[in-house]
Design an enzyme around this catalytic site. Sequence first.
Site, PDB file in Angstrom:
ATOM      1  N   TYR A  39      -5.585   4.595   6.572  1.00 14.03           N
ATOM      2  CA  TYR A  39      -6.661   4.222   5.642  1.00 14.03           C
ATOM      3  C   TYR A  39      -7.439   3.011   6.171  1.00 14.03           C
ATOM      4  O   TYR A  39      -8.674   2.983   6.159  1.00 14.03           O
ATOM      5  CB  TYR A  39      -6.013   3.912   4.298  1.00 14.03           C
ATOM      6  CG  TYR A  39      -6.944   3.694   3.140  1.00 14.03           C
ATOM      7  CD1 TYR A  39      -7.817   4.686   2.700  1.00 14.03           C
ATOM      8  CD2 TYR A  39      -6.921   2.492   2.441  1.00 14.03           C
ATOM      9  CE1 TYR A  39      -8.640   4.490   1.606  1.00 14.03           C
ATOM     10  CE2 TYR A  39      -7.746   2.279   1.344  1.00 14.03           C
ATOM     11  CZ  TYR A  39      -8.595   3.281   0.932  1.00 14.03           C
ATOM     12  OH  TYR A  39      -9.413   3.071  -0.160  1.00 14.03           O
ATOM     13  N   LYS A  79     -11.460   2.752   7.169  1.00 10.91           N
ATOM     14  CA  LYS A  79     -12.322   1.829   6.438  1.00 10.91           C
ATOM     15  C   LYS A  79     -12.912   0.756   7.360  1.00 10.91           C
ATOM     16  O   LYS A  79     -14.063   0.356   7.198  1.00 10.91           O
ATOM     17  CB  LYS A  79     -11.546   1.185   5.290  1.00 10.91           C
ATOM     18  CG  LYS A  79     -11.158   2.164   4.184  1.00 10.91           C
ATOM     19  CD  LYS A  79     -12.355   2.895   3.619  1.00 10.91           C
ATOM     20  CE  LYS A  79     -12.030   3.668   2.359  1.00 10.91           C
ATOM     21  NZ  LYS A  79     -13.204   4.430   1.863  1.00 10.91           N
TER      22      LYS A  79
END
Length: 257
Positions: free
Chosen positions: A159, A163
């Site tokens: 993640y 990001k």
Amino acid sequence: MALDFKGKVVIVTGAARGIGKEYCNYFADKGAKVVVNNRCKKDSDNYILVNEIVRNINLNGGIAIANYDDILDGDLIIKQAIDNFDRIDILINNAGIIKDNVFAKMTKEDYEDVVDVHLNGTYKCCKAAWPYMIKQRYGKIINTISGSGLYGQVGQANYATAKSAIIGFSFSLAKEGEEFNIRTNILSPVAASRMTETILPQDMLEGINPNNVAPLVAYLCSDDCQENGAIYECSGGFISRVRLNKEPIDFLQWSKL
């Protein structure tokens, strides 16, 4: 300052619940035509939720249509907006998934799936919208990141990778789009959603209502805002701007080691 989005066409991805749903309702209330996107199959929970959002907006005098395509098929999402409304003014890349696990146990599939949805999904939607925004000489893009992408987080290497990459991607779009009046900004929100429900306690979720985030996003997408290439954090009504910091180092000290 009263925001007005009459005549604007807004696409919100990952809009069936949480922040995405709040974005749709907020922009529709301010006069925008809204494409409510969420990947789903017919008669699934998300299918029902998307249609409910669209129905409620239209019943209350707004204009909204549903889109069920995967963000990795971003060209289909943008095409539906163009086919129905002849333009795309605002793109809010909100869709995402999480597959948390400590790095030692994270599978290749866990890593690639999360990067694919967040990073490549954002790319696909931006890429499809870009030529229309250039032609219009107008566009507002909001790309969603997280604290994991800014600062790292245990169990979220996949993640955080996606990001963080979105930050650099967005910085580049901001620079390239400026001459065409296309402004790209970056938002790191914390709000109650299906994703955060799996990792945050109930008492914390109650304090981070999604309706605290939508006004900031609306302002960043308004004609009054000329911000471009900025990062904002927003949670529980608290808003901050994130800046990169460069601190000089005395190289002579290091050269003596």
